[in-house]
Scaffold this active site. Structure first.
Site, PDB file in Angstrom:
ATOM      1  N   GLN A   1      -5.684  -0.055  -3.823  1.00 12.94           N
ATOM      2  CA  GLN A   1      -6.335  -1.165  -4.525  1.00 12.94           C
ATOM      3  C   GLN A   1      -7.281  -0.686  -5.630  1.00 12.94           C
ATOM      4  OE1 GLN A   1      -7.912  -4.258  -1.950  1.00 12.94           O
ATOM      5  NE2 GLN A   1      -9.358  -4.907  -3.537  1.00 12.94           N
TER       6      GLN A   1
ATOM      7  N   CYS B   1       0.835  -1.188   0.000  1.00 17.62           N
ATOM      8  CA  CYS B   1       0.000   0.000   0.000  1.00 17.62           C
ATOM      9  C   CYS B   1       0.877   1.247   0.000  1.00 17.62           C
ATOM     10  CB  CYS B   1      -0.990  -0.029   1.167  1.00 17.62           C
ATOM     11  SG  CYS B   1      -0.583   1.024   2.544  1.00 17.62           S
ATOM     12  N   GLU B   2       0.464   2.233  -0.778  1.00 15.42           N
ATOM     13  CA  GLU B   2       1.291   3.435  -0.933  1.00 15.42           C
ATOM     14  C   GLU B   2       1.171   4.374   0.262  1.00 15.42           C
ATOM     15  OE1 GLU B   2      -0.136   5.043  -4.640  1.00 15.42           O
ATOM     16  OE2 GLU B   2      -1.530   6.413  -3.647  1.00 15.42           O
ATOM     17  N   HIS B   3       0.223   4.105   1.166  1.00 10.43           N
ATOM     18  CA  HIS B   3       0.074   4.969   2.341  1.00 10.43           C
ATOM     19  C   HIS B   3       0.960   4.545   3.494  1.00 10.43           C
ATOM     20  CE1 HIS B   3      -4.124   5.688   0.509  1.00 10.43           C
ATOM     21  NE2 HIS B   3      -3.285   6.621   0.102  1.00 10.43           N
ATOM     22  N   HIS B   4       1.243   3.232   3.589  1.00 14.98           N
ATOM     23  CA  HIS B   4       2.041   2.731   4.720  1.00 14.98           C
ATOM     24  C   HIS B   4       3.224   1.884   4.295  1.00 14.98           C
ATOM     25  CE1 HIS B   4      -2.104   3.365   6.302  1.00 14.98           C
ATOM     26  NE2 HIS B   4      -1.448   3.879   7.331  1.00 14.98           N
TER      27      HIS B   4
ATOM     28  N   CYS C   1      -2.021  -2.960   6.478  1.00 19.21           N
ATOM     29  CA  CYS C   1      -2.117  -1.717   7.248  1.00 19.21           C
ATOM     30  C   CYS C   1      -3.429  -1.672   8.022  1.00 19.21           C
ATOM     31  CB  CYS C   1      -1.963  -0.491   6.348  1.00 19.21           C
ATOM     32  SG  CYS C   1      -3.176  -0.366   5.049  1.00 19.21           S
TER      33      CYS C   1
ATOM     34  N   HIS D   1      -5.379  -6.040   3.550  1.00 18.24           N
ATOM     35  CA  HIS D   1      -4.420  -4.939   3.676  1.00 18.24           C
ATOM     36  C   HIS D   1      -3.765  -5.037   5.047  1.00 18.24           C
ATOM     37  CE1 HIS D   1      -5.704  -2.327   0.173  1.00 18.24           C
ATOM     38  NE2 HIS D   1      -6.492  -3.378   0.121  1.00 18.24           N
TER      39      HIS D   1
HETATM   40 ZN   LIG Z   1      -2.153   1.408   4.037  1.00 12.73          ZN
END
Ligand SMILES: [Zn+2]
Length: 233
Positions: free
Chosen positions: A159, A118-121, A189, A187
């Site tokens: 996603q 995931c690009e956020h975490h 995260c 996910h």
């Molecule tokens: Zn994430």
């Protein structure tokens, strides 16, 4: 760049990139993406050393010593190589001789393994994708569907965009508007931090052409096939 064990097609990659950019579906990137592999690995290694230092980890310890270079190589060669369109898979097609546009016959590849981040975490997204298309003039080799999924999974992702990029690219390469991609994923995260829900999955669906028409037969059939399996036992 080293990864793929299959033939790549940089020219096709460049035109897929231009296409995704033109419809606003490209992953946000800067020109840095074109740096040499060795330069990227060296820079990531040095930056990861800093992260470990700040965390107070002793990098002279045997077990920790090689971690910065291991992480740097993993980022560039193993989990984020799909940022590099030179690695885009060669997608040989054959002429469709089975009669154009028979509206009910679609090709489906089910349960394709999705290993992304995931690009956020920057933690794991672990899932499965099912993709389908109705061939017009061209038929793609089945493994090409898996490879297109893998290519876009191997970059930091959300996603929803991943699902759309796969559907749009199959549509572009196979030259057909009738494409569907369904994805179900865990996910990490969500599982290992934040809300720490271990039992939930995220489902996304991208449908174009005949698959996008509400109540259409192919859409119903596709969803039955795609939802017939579950990633959580
Ligand atoms: Zn994430």
């Amino acid at each position: 760049m080293s990864h793929p064990s299959y033939k790549s097609d940089p020219d096709l990659g460049a035109s897929v990139r231009d296409h995704l950019q033109s419809i606003g579906l490209e992953t946000p990137m800067t020109k840095q993406v074109n740096l040499d592999e060795a330069v990227k690995i060296d820079a990531i290694k040095r930056n990861f050393e800093n992260i470990m230092d700040v965390l107070g980890l002793d990098r002279t310890d045997d077990s920790l010593m090689d971690t910065p270079s291991r992480v740097a190589k993993m980022y560039v060669r193993e989990i984020f190589w799909g940022l590099d369109y030179n690695q885009f898979p060669k997608c040989t097609t054959i002429q469709n001789k089975m009669g154009k546009n028979s509206p009910s016959s679609f090709v489906v590849e089910r349960n394709i393994n999705v290993q992304s981040n995931c690009e956020h975490h920057f933690v794991v997204i672990d899932g499965r994708a099912t993709v389908a298309y109705i061939p017009r003039g061209k038929i793609l080799g089945l493994s090409k569907l898996n490879r297109i999924v893998e290519f876009f999974a191997k970059r930091p992702q959300v996603q929803e965009r991943l699902t759309e990029q796969i559907a749009e690219t199959i549509s572009y390469v196979a030259e057909t508007p009738d494409v569907a991609c369904y994805m179900e994923a865990i996910h990490f995260c969500v599982k290992s931090r934040g809300i720490q829900d271990t039992g939930s999955t995220t489902c996304t669906l991208a449908v174009n052409g005949a698959f996008g028409e509400t109540n259409s037969e192919v859409r119903r059939e596709f969803l039955n096939i795609a939802r017939g399996t579950t990633i959580i036992q």
